[in-house]
Design an enzyme around this catalytic site. Structure first.
Site, PDB file in Angstrom:
ATOM      1  N   SER A   1       0.817  -1.214   0.000  1.00  0.00           N
ATOM      2  CA  SER A   1       0.000   0.000   0.000  1.00  0.00           C
ATOM      3  C   SER A   1       0.846   1.258   0.000  1.00  0.00           C
ATOM      4  O   SER A   1       0.317   2.364   0.014  1.00  0.00           O
ATOM      5  CB  SER A   1      -0.916   0.015   1.235  1.00  0.00           C
ATOM      6  OG  SER A   1      -0.147  -0.026   2.430  1.00  0.00           O
TER       7      SER A   1
ATOM      8  N   ASN B   1      -2.498  -2.210  13.170  1.00  0.00           N
ATOM      9  CA  ASN B   1      -3.951  -2.008  13.110  1.00  0.00           C
ATOM     10  C   ASN B   1      -4.366  -0.701  13.777  1.00  0.00           C
ATOM     11  O   ASN B   1      -5.124   0.088  13.211  1.00  0.00           O
ATOM     12  CB  ASN B   1      -4.673  -3.180  13.778  1.00  0.00           C
ATOM     13  CG  ASN B   1      -4.527  -4.472  13.006  1.00  0.00           C
ATOM     14  OD1 ASN B   1      -3.919  -4.500  11.940  1.00  0.00           O
ATOM     15  ND2 ASN B   1      -5.060  -5.554  13.547  1.00  0.00           N
TER      16      ASN B   1
ATOM     17  N   THR C   1     -38.807  27.133 -11.432  1.00  0.00           N
ATOM     18  CA  THR C   1     -39.161  25.796 -10.969  1.00  0.00           C
ATOM     19  C   THR C   1     -39.337  24.954 -12.229  1.00  0.00           C
ATOM     20  O   THR C   1     -39.840  25.457 -13.244  1.00  0.00           O
ATOM     21  CB  THR C   1     -40.460  25.779 -10.132  1.00  0.00           C
ATOM     22  OG1 THR C   1     -41.550  26.270 -10.931  1.00  0.00           O
ATOM     23  CG2 THR C   1     -40.317  26.648  -8.885  1.00  0.00           C
ATOM     24  N   HIS C   2     -38.912  23.715 -12.184  1.00  0.00           N
ATOM     25  CA  HIS C   2     -38.942  22.834 -13.360  1.00  0.00           C
ATOM     26  C   HIS C   2     -38.160  23.429 -14.532  1.00  0.00           C
ATOM     27  O   HIS C   2     -38.418  23.110 -15.687  1.00  0.00           O
ATOM     28  CB  HIS C   2     -40.388  22.545 -13.801  1.00  0.00           C
ATOM     29  CG  HIS C   2     -41.266  22.064 -12.702  1.00  0.00           C
ATOM     30  ND1 HIS C   2     -41.296  20.773 -12.256  1.00  0.00           N
ATOM     31  CD2 HIS C   2     -42.151  22.744 -11.913  1.00  0.00           C
ATOM     32  CE1 HIS C   2     -42.166  20.647 -11.272  1.00  0.00           C
ATOM     33  NE2 HIS C   2     -42.688  21.841 -11.028  1.00  0.00           N
TER      34      HIS C   2
ATOM     35  N   SER D   1     -12.166  25.850 -28.353  1.00  0.00           N
ATOM     36  CA  SER D   1     -12.362  24.629 -29.126  1.00  0.00           C
ATOM     37  C   SER D   1     -11.219  24.466 -30.114  1.00  0.00           C
ATOM     38  O   SER D   1     -10.705  25.447 -30.657  1.00  0.00           O
ATOM     39  CB  SER D   1     -13.699  24.698 -29.876  1.00  0.00           C
ATOM     40  OG  SER D   1     -13.765  23.700 -30.883  1.00  0.00           O
TER      41      SER D   1
ATOM     42  N   LYS E   1     -15.874  29.413 -30.000  1.00  0.00           N
ATOM     43  CA  LYS E   1     -16.351  28.817 -28.753  1.00  0.00           C
ATOM     44  C   LYS E   1     -15.641  29.378 -27.522  1.00  0.00           C
ATOM     45  O   LYS E   1     -14.447  29.601 -27.515  1.00  0.00           O
ATOM     46  CB  LYS E   1     -16.160  27.293 -28.775  1.00  0.00           C
ATOM     47  CG  LYS E   1     -16.992  26.550 -29.781  1.00  0.00           C
ATOM     48  CD  LYS E   1     -18.471  26.562 -29.425  1.00  0.00           C
ATOM     49  CE  LYS E   1     -18.777  25.791 -28.166  1.00  0.00           C
ATOM     50  NZ  LYS E   1     -18.435  24.352 -28.276  1.00  0.00           N
TER      51      LYS E   1
ATOM     52  N   ASN F   1     -15.858  27.824 -23.795  1.00  0.00           N
ATOM     53  CA  ASN F   1     -16.433  26.724 -23.022  1.00  0.00           C
ATOM     54  C   ASN F   1     -16.198  26.921 -21.517  1.00  0.00           C
ATOM     55  O   ASN F   1     -15.071  27.166 -21.103  1.00  0.00           O
ATOM     56  CB  ASN F   1     -15.812  25.396 -23.454  1.00  0.00           C
ATOM     57  CG  ASN F   1     -16.081  25.087 -24.916  1.00  0.00           C
ATOM     58  OD1 ASN F   1     -17.142  25.401 -25.429  1.00  0.00           O
ATOM     59  ND2 ASN F   1     -15.110  24.484 -25.577  1.00  0.00           N
TER      60      ASN F   1
ATOM     61  N   GLU G   1     -17.854  22.751 -15.783  1.00  0.00           N
ATOM     62  CA  GLU G   1     -18.183  21.393 -16.202  1.00  0.00           C
ATOM     63  C   GLU G   1     -17.374  20.360 -15.425  1.00  0.00           C
ATOM     64  O   GLU G   1     -17.882  19.281 -15.084  1.00  0.00           O
ATOM     65  CB  GLU G   1     -17.946  21.248 -17.709  1.00  0.00           C
ATOM     66  CG  GLU G   1     -18.926  22.071 -18.549  1.00  0.00           C
ATOM     67  CD  GLU G   1     -18.575  22.065 -20.030  1.00  0.00           C
ATOM     68  OE1 GLU G   1     -17.679  21.286 -20.433  1.00  0.00           O
ATOM     69  OE2 GLU G   1     -19.180  22.841 -20.775  1.00  0.00           O
TER      70      GLU G   1
ATOM     71  N   TYR H   1     -10.241  -6.312  12.453  1.00  0.00           N
ATOM     72  CA  TYR H   1      -9.553  -5.827  11.268  1.00  0.00           C
ATOM     73  C   TYR H   1      -9.482  -6.900  10.191  1.00  0.00           C
ATOM     74  O   TYR H   1      -9.314  -8.084  10.475  1.00  0.00           O
ATOM     75  CB  TYR H   1      -8.122  -5.385  11.621  1.00  0.00           C
ATOM     76  CG  TYR H   1      -7.381  -4.823  10.436  1.00  0.00           C
ATOM     77  CD1 TYR H   1      -7.559  -3.511  10.034  1.00  0.00           C
ATOM     78  CD2 TYR H   1      -6.524  -5.631   9.690  1.00  0.00           C
ATOM     79  CE1 TYR H   1      -6.897  -2.996   8.931  1.00  0.00           C
ATOM     80  CE2 TYR H   1      -5.850  -5.135   8.582  1.00  0.00           C
ATOM     81  CZ  TYR H   1      -6.046  -3.815   8.210  1.00  0.00           C
ATOM     82  OH  TYR H   1      -5.393  -3.318   7.099  1.00  0.00           O
TER      83      TYR H   1
ATOM     84  N   GLN I   1      -7.539  -1.991   3.811  1.00  0.00           N
ATOM     85  CA  GLN I   1      -6.492  -1.262   3.110  1.00  0.00           C
ATOM     86  C   GLN I   1      -7.083  -0.457   1.955  1.00  0.00           C
ATOM     87  O   GLN I   1      -6.524   0.553   1.541  1.00  0.00           O
ATOM     88  CB  GLN I   1      -5.433  -2.240   2.592  1.00  0.00           C
ATOM     89  CG  GLN I   1      -4.254  -1.573   1.899  1.00  0.00           C
ATOM     90  CD  GLN I   1      -3.130  -2.553   1.674  1.00  0.00           C
ATOM     91  OE1 GLN I   1      -2.473  -2.978   2.623  1.00  0.00           O
ATOM     92  NE2 GLN I   1      -2.916  -2.945   0.433  1.00  0.00           N
TER      93      GLN I   1
ATOM     94  N   LYS J   1      -8.509   3.825   1.899  1.00  0.00           N
ATOM     95  CA  LYS J   1      -7.796   5.091   1.830  1.00  0.00           C
ATOM     96  C   LYS J   1      -7.762   5.706   0.440  1.00  0.00           C
ATOM     97  O   LYS J   1      -7.918   6.925   0.289  1.00  0.00           O
ATOM     98  CB  LYS J   1      -6.373   4.905   2.379  1.00  0.00           C
ATOM     99  CG  LYS J   1      -6.361   4.836   3.905  1.00  0.00           C
ATOM    100  CD  LYS J   1      -5.064   4.336   4.467  1.00  0.00           C
ATOM    101  CE  LYS J   1      -4.922   2.841   4.360  1.00  0.00           C
ATOM    102  NZ  LYS J   1      -5.954   2.097   5.109  1.00  0.00           N
TER     103      LYS J   1
END
Length: 485
Positions: A46, A133, A178-179, A300, A306, A308, A313, A340, A345, A348
């Site tokens: 690890s 441990n 809304t919506h 782009s 463009k 972006n 995003e 344990y 392991q 993490k």
């Protein structure tokens, strides 16, 4: 002759052991006569990711050996030599001159092996009355706790930016949706303050997780504690914990502190993703509400026109990996009996990926919000579309004509239908046209049909009236200025 195994990636794994394997065997393997197979070393190691815990590991070891000396379990001379050696190891890691060995499996064994080279036999006494441990449970808690503190500071920084822009745009009218359909006029400042509130709850969730995780597993040893007369309260205090954990089995076998932190992180990521999605929409020509500078935009490779909003995003996209990290740890832990197991392991890497990426998202969002340019004229024009003041008309009928709201709703719907047929806004209808639907309407109706008038009328606590927004933004800025991070 050792047999070879070929992986799907085409790599050959040959059983056997190397000189480094022998060192690994000496560190933990008195029960074993040979080193691990190469593929066992590959799946078992690890150090490729848990080297991130080196500082926490050394801090825990220094606290532990200080306690051992205080309790008379090791000599003061050995403890001093170990502490000095650990400082040297820390310096080497910081300088980039430390050599991490995969054969030594993890950060604990790497540090201890180098310590032995520096101070000799005394290094072997460091591991008295502890296990890997409880060591990893402590290291990981320390890392998560440190990371929570950093994230909290970043959330505060983002809240400050949002509140400052909210104060600036307390009266900038925009459509409320809304919506994703125009609903009622609101203000851009009110909209931004909604995220300040969300982030405040996010801080609360992180604070709750931090409070619950702030117990020290060190001294729980492998699973049942130790027969040495250790002082766990001493090591807990030295490492900034409130207290030692109360059950040795629980100490080494649960990762709920990581799960709870990742759950809070996932919710933060969702909040950031929603704001990022709105920035993406607002930057489109169809909305045209805001513009990001070159600092937070990309171009782009084929379409020169463009711009972006890639930063937004990516914040939206990274929410997926943060949510995925939570799911990974939940699934990892769901079937493990106490105490344990080596499965743990795998706890993490998801946290090491998710929490730094959340940090990156918070920084990017603070930059974007502080950077964006608002087109107030376009926002106001959009706020007036879609008959967004229809509710104001219905409220006027209730307030002025004492009409039941359901009746007012019906009358308003007929008036909206009339305006829609004529392809005009409500404020462009004549008084006579509205009176044809409800004869009691008088010309005071026009006082509530403009979008600016509409937002000014929303004076209820928490409402969108500009004066409300100014008060709330100033309150937040005062409160955040006092926040200690």
């Amino acid at each position: 002759m050792a047999s070879a195994m070929k992986t799907p990636l085409g790599r050959n794994w040959v059983t056997g052991f190397s000189g480094e394997d022998v060192m690994s065997n000496k560190m933990w393997g008195g029960r074993f006569e040979t080193g691990p197979a190469a593929i066992m070393e590959e799946i078992n190691a690890s150090i490729g990711f848990d080297r991130r815990l080196w500082r926490q590991d050394i801090d825990g070891s220094k606290a532990h050996v200080t306690m051992l000396a205080r309790q008379g379990i090791v000599t003061e001379a050995d403890a001093a030599a170990i502490a000095k050696g650990l400082d040297q190891v820390a310096g080497e890691i910081e300088a980039g001159s430390f050599t991490f060995s995969r054969a030594l499996e993890d950060i604990h064994m790497n540090v201890e092996s180098r310590l032995r080279e520096i101070v000799g036999e005394a290094a072997g006494r460091l591991h008295t009355a502890r296990s890997r441990n409880d060591q990893i449970a402590t290291d990981f808690r320390l890392w998560v706790r440190d990371t929570v503190d950093e994230l909290d500071g970043q959330i505060v920084a983002l809240q400050k930016v949002l509140a400052a822009r909210a104060l600036e745009h307390a009266a900038t009218v925009m459509p409320g949706f809304t919506h994703l359909q125009s609903a009622q006029p609101t203000t851009f400042g009110h909209h931004l303050l909604a995220y300040v509130e969300m982030l405040a709850r996010d801080r609360g969730r992180l604070a709750d997780a931090r409070k619950r995780m702030n117990e020290c597993p060190l001294g729980a040893a492998a699973l049942c504690g130790t027969s040495f007369p250790i002082d766990r309260h001493m090591t807990a205090a030295a490492l900034g914990f409130d207290r030692p954990t109360a059950n040795s089995l629980d100490s080494v076998s649960d990762r709920d502190f990581a799960m709870e932190t990742l759950a809070a992180a996932a919710i933060i990521a969702v909040h950031l993703s929603r704001l990022a999605e709105e920035i993406v929409l607002w930057c489109t020509p169809q909305f045209g509400f805001v513009r990001l500078s070159d600092a937070f935009s990309t171009g782009s490779s084929i379409m020169p026109q463009k711009r972006n909003p890639d930063a937004a995003e990516l914040v939206r996209g990274k929410a997926g990996r943060i949510i995925g990290a939570l799911n990974a740890v939940l699934v990892l832990m769901k079937g493990l009996p106490l105490s344990y197991a080596k499965d743990m392991q795998e706890d993490k890497e998801p946290a090491f990926d998710a929490l730094p990426n959340l940090s990156l998202c918070l920084a990017a969002m603070a930059g974007m919000i502080g950077d964006l340019t608002v087109d107030a004229k376009q926002m106001k024009a959009a706020a007036g579309s879609g008959y967004a003041t229809a509710t104001d008309l219905a409220d006027w009928l209730v307030r002025t004509l004492k009409m039941p709201f359901r009746d007012a709703h019906h009358v308003t719907g007929r008036i909206v239908g009339l305006a829609s047929a004529k392809r005009v806004g409500l404020e462009r209808l004549t008084l006579e046209e509205m009176q044809a639907v409800e004869p009691r309407i008088d010309d005071s109706i026009f006082a509530v049909l403009g979008v600016a008038k509409s937002v000014r009328s929303r004076t209820s606590y928490g409402g969108t009236a500009p004066d409300n927004v100014r008060r709330q933004a100033k309150r937040w800025l005062r409160q955040l200025a006092r926040t200690s991070v």
